[in-house]
Design an enzyme around this catalytic site. Structure first.
Site, PDB file in Angstrom:
ATOM      1  N   LYS A   1       0.830  -1.209   0.000  1.00  0.00           N
ATOM      2  CA  LYS A   1       0.000   0.000   0.000  1.00  0.00           C
ATOM      3  C   LYS A   1       0.867   1.264   0.000  1.00  0.00           C
ATOM      4  CE  LYS A   1      -1.951  -1.209   3.945  1.00  0.00           C
ATOM      5  NZ  LYS A   1      -1.243  -2.484   4.232  1.00  0.00           N
TER       6      LYS A   1
ATOM      7  N   ARG B   1      -9.675   0.861   8.697  1.00  0.00           N
ATOM      8  CA  ARG B   1      -9.294  -0.502   9.066  1.00  0.00           C
ATOM      9  C   ARG B   1     -10.378  -1.207   9.850  1.00  0.00           C
ATOM     10  NH1 ARG B   1      -3.446   0.396   8.870  1.00  0.00           N
ATOM     11  NH2 ARG B   1      -2.375  -1.549   9.218  1.00  0.00           N
TER      12      ARG B   1
ATOM     13  N   ARG C   1      11.903  -5.497   4.778  1.00  0.00           N
ATOM     14  CA  ARG C   1      11.654  -4.069   4.520  1.00  0.00           C
ATOM     15  C   ARG C   1      12.554  -3.152   5.349  1.00  0.00           C
ATOM     16  NH1 ARG C   1       5.835  -1.714   5.383  1.00  0.00           N
ATOM     17  NH2 ARG C   1       6.017  -2.844   7.332  1.00  0.00           N
TER      18      ARG C   1
ATOM     19  N   ARG D   1      11.283  -1.165  11.081  1.00  0.00           N
ATOM     20  CA  ARG D   1      10.208  -0.860  12.031  1.00  0.00           C
ATOM     21  C   ARG D   1      10.177  -1.871  13.168  1.00  0.00           C
ATOM     22  NH1 ARG D   1       5.011   0.254   8.279  1.00  0.00           N
ATOM     23  NH2 ARG D   1       4.078  -1.087   9.861  1.00  0.00           N
TER      24      ARG D   1
ATOM     25  N   ARG E   1      -0.604  -8.562  13.614  1.00  0.00           N
ATOM     26  CA  ARG E   1      -1.124  -7.626  12.592  1.00  0.00           C
ATOM     27  C   ARG E   1      -2.003  -8.354  11.581  1.00  0.00           C
ATOM     28  NH1 ARG E   1       4.460  -5.288  10.762  1.00  0.00           N
ATOM     29  NH2 ARG E   1       3.310  -4.166   9.162  1.00  0.00           N
TER      30      ARG E   1
HETATM   31  P1  AP5 Z   1       4.896  -1.621   1.746  1.00  0.00           P
HETATM   32  O1  AP5 Z   1       4.529  -0.794   0.576  1.00  0.00           O
HETATM   33  O2  AP5 Z   1       5.663  -0.970   2.862  1.00  0.00           O
HETATM   34  O3  AP5 Z   1       3.587  -2.390   2.298  1.00  0.00           O
HETATM   35  P2  AP5 Z   1       2.349  -1.840   3.111  1.00  0.00           P
HETATM   36  O4  AP5 Z   1       1.134  -2.520   2.575  1.00  0.00           O
HETATM   37  O5  AP5 Z   1       2.348  -0.341   3.144  1.00  0.00           O
HETATM   38  O6  AP5 Z   1       2.704  -2.479   4.519  1.00  0.00           O
HETATM   39  P3  AP5 Z   1       2.641  -1.887   5.979  1.00  0.00           P
HETATM   40  O7  AP5 Z   1       3.377  -2.883   6.838  1.00  0.00           O
HETATM   41  O8  AP5 Z   1       3.122  -0.464   6.049  1.00  0.00           O
HETATM   42  O9  AP5 Z   1       1.149  -1.967   6.256  1.00  0.00           O
HETATM   43  P4  AP5 Z   1       0.488  -2.010   7.597  1.00  0.00           P
HETATM   44  O10 AP5 Z   1      -0.922  -1.830   7.181  1.00  0.00           O
HETATM   45  O11 AP5 Z   1       0.785  -3.182   8.429  1.00  0.00           O
HETATM   46  O12 AP5 Z   1       1.193  -0.806   8.397  1.00  0.00           O
HETATM   47  P5  AP5 Z   1       0.746   0.673   8.777  1.00  0.00           P
HETATM   48  O13 AP5 Z   1       1.951   1.515   8.784  1.00  0.00           O
HETATM   49  O14 AP5 Z   1      -0.450   1.102   7.994  1.00  0.00           O
HETATM   50  O15 AP5 Z   1       5.701  -2.902   1.210  1.00  0.00           O
HETATM   51  C1  AP5 Z   1       6.256  -3.856   2.117  1.00  0.00           C
HETATM   52  C2  AP5 Z   1       7.625  -4.344   1.577  1.00  0.00           C
HETATM   53  O16 AP5 Z   1       7.415  -5.068   0.352  1.00  0.00           O
HETATM   54  C3  AP5 Z   1       8.591  -3.191   1.221  1.00  0.00           C
HETATM   55  O17 AP5 Z   1       9.884  -3.581   1.553  1.00  0.00           O
HETATM   56  C4  AP5 Z   1       8.437  -3.020  -0.310  1.00  0.00           C
HETATM   57  O18 AP5 Z   1       9.648  -2.557  -0.904  1.00  0.00           O
HETATM   58  C5  AP5 Z   1       8.104  -4.445  -0.746  1.00  0.00           C
HETATM   59  N1  AP5 Z   1       7.179  -4.471  -1.888  1.00  0.00           N
HETATM   60  C6  AP5 Z   1       6.081  -3.669  -2.074  1.00  0.00           C
HETATM   61  N2  AP5 Z   1       5.445  -4.007  -3.219  1.00  0.00           N
HETATM   62  C7  AP5 Z   1       6.153  -5.047  -3.762  1.00  0.00           C
HETATM   63  C8  AP5 Z   1       5.972  -5.829  -4.944  1.00  0.00           C
HETATM   64  N3  AP5 Z   1       4.962  -5.613  -5.794  1.00  0.00           N
HETATM   65  N4  AP5 Z   1       6.881  -6.818  -5.178  1.00  0.00           N
HETATM   66  C9  AP5 Z   1       7.901  -7.055  -4.335  1.00  0.00           C
HETATM   67  N5  AP5 Z   1       8.129  -6.340  -3.207  1.00  0.00           N
HETATM   68  C10 AP5 Z   1       7.253  -5.352  -2.910  1.00  0.00           C
HETATM   69  O19 AP5 Z   1       0.239   0.444  10.269  1.00  0.00           O
HETATM   70  C11 AP5 Z   1       1.117   0.108  11.312  1.00  0.00           C
HETATM   71  C12 AP5 Z   1       0.368   0.034  12.627  1.00  0.00           C
HETATM   72  O20 AP5 Z   1      -0.234   1.308  12.929  1.00  0.00           O
HETATM   73  C13 AP5 Z   1      -0.804  -0.958  12.693  1.00  0.00           C
HETATM   74  O21 AP5 Z   1      -0.364  -2.274  12.996  1.00  0.00           O
HETATM   75  C14 AP5 Z   1      -1.652  -0.351  13.803  1.00  0.00           C
HETATM   76  O22 AP5 Z   1      -1.094  -0.600  15.064  1.00  0.00           O
HETATM   77  C15 AP5 Z   1      -1.531   1.151  13.535  1.00  0.00           C
HETATM   78  N6  AP5 Z   1      -2.549   1.661  12.603  1.00  0.00           N
HETATM   79  C16 AP5 Z   1      -2.317   2.207  11.360  1.00  0.00           C
HETATM   80  N7  AP5 Z   1      -3.473   2.601  10.797  1.00  0.00           N
HETATM   81  C17 AP5 Z   1      -4.455   2.285  11.685  1.00  0.00           C
HETATM   82  C18 AP5 Z   1      -5.874   2.426  11.655  1.00  0.00           C
HETATM   83  N8  AP5 Z   1      -6.511   2.941  10.583  1.00  0.00           N
HETATM   84  N9  AP5 Z   1      -6.577   1.976  12.727  1.00  0.00           N
HETATM   85  C19 AP5 Z   1      -5.965   1.454  13.811  1.00  0.00           C
HETATM   86  N10 AP5 Z   1      -4.604   1.283  13.909  1.00  0.00           N
HETATM   87  C20 AP5 Z   1      -3.868   1.704  12.839  1.00  0.00           C
END
Ligand code: AP5
Length: 216
Positions: free
Chosen positions: A14, A88, A127, A161, A172
């Site tokens: 994402k 979410r 990552r 992270r 997660r």
């Molecule tokens: P990346 O693009 O970083 O993936 P992502 O989907 O953004 O993954 P996240 O881990 O950031 O998502 P998340 O939803 O767990 O975390 P968030 O920060 O929102 O890609 C991942 C890796 O793969 C990278 O190394 C990239 O280079 C590689 N890659 C990407 N695309 C690729 C491809 N096509 N092919 C090969 N490699 C690829 O949330 C973190 C925490 O915050 C949550 O756990 C929660 O505690 C809190 N939080 C955030 N939002 C909320 C909410 N709305 N409500 C409640 N708690 C929340």
């Protein structure tokens, strides 16, 4: 003006695709994960509580997250939003639709990025990101050109992270399947859901997302 949600489990890509949409289409990325990481480093009591929850891999309360998004939406100007990691929960989805109505805006598409669980573990554990500009890298699929230096801004502040451990990832994933995956049915019923195969290369996924957005 386009407003789009990127929906998918941790590691679906994402953030990576959101950053491309910012560059290529001038959209504004609203990542609740990034907002919460900022709150974490603020040193406040709220930041400390947020840090504990995030590091375990659990969801932060709807109240906090909706408050953060409302603040950003009300203060933002310009051409369309990418919601990355929000909503979410069903309560967050309802709150977003009310906020958009209040701003006289609507949601154009919800893009579900489908990736299998085995790929997610490899993506998350490999990552790292630039602490200065936020560029996202991967040990195998997207390493930096020069070791230890960000390609985009030249910083050597590359970080992993604290919630990218296998244990936090299990929590997660559970939160995703329990609380977030019901949004797939919710947005399908609202005729907003589009699905892309998140397993392709970063360029291939970006091309599929572009097709969805250009079709309207
Ligand atoms: P990346 O693009 O970083 O993936 P992502 O989907 O953004 O993954 P996240 O881990 O950031 O998502 P998340 O939803 O767990 O975390 P968030 O920060 O929102 O890609 C991942 C890796 O793969 C990278 O190394 C990239 O280079 C590689 N890659 C990407 N695309 C690729 C491809 N096509 N092919 C090969 N490699 C690829 O949330 C973190 C925490 O915050 C949550 O756990 C929660 O505690 C809190 N939080 C955030 N939002 C909320 C909410 N709305 N409500 C409640 N708690 C929340």
């Amino acid at each position: 003006m386009i407003n789009v949600i990127l929906l998918g489990p941790p590691g679906a890509g994402k953030g990576t695709q959101a950053r491309r949409l910012v560059e290529e289409r001038g959209l504004v990325q609203l990542s609740t994960g990034d907002m919460l990481r900022e709150a974490k480093s603020s040193g406040t009591e709220m930041g400390r509580r947020v840090a504990e929850v995030m590091d375990r891999g659990e969801l932060v309360t709807d109240e906090i997250v909706i408050g953060l998004i409302a603040e950003k939406l009300e203060g933002a100007t310009g051409g369309g939003f990418i919601f990355d990691g929000f909503p979410r929960t069903l309560a967050q989805a309802d709150a977003l639709s009310e906020l958009l109505v209040m701003l006289g805006q609507s949601l154009d598409a919800v893009i579900e990025m489908r990736v299998d669980d085995a790929a997610l573990v490899a993506r998350i554990t490999g990552r790292f990101t630039c602490g200065n500009c936020g560029e996202v890298y991967h040990d195998q699929t997207k390493p930096t050109k020069a070791e230890g230096v960000c390609d985009v801004c030249g910083s050597s502040d590359l970080r992993r992270r604290p919630d990218d451990t296998e244990e936090a990832l299990r929590t997660r994933m559970l939160a995703y399947y329990r609380d977030t995956s019901p949004l797939i049915g919710y947005y399908y019923a609202h005729k907003k859901l589009r699905v892309v195969d998140g397993l392709g290369s970063i360029d291939a996924v970006a091309a599929d997302i572009a097709k969805v957005l250009d079709k309207g």
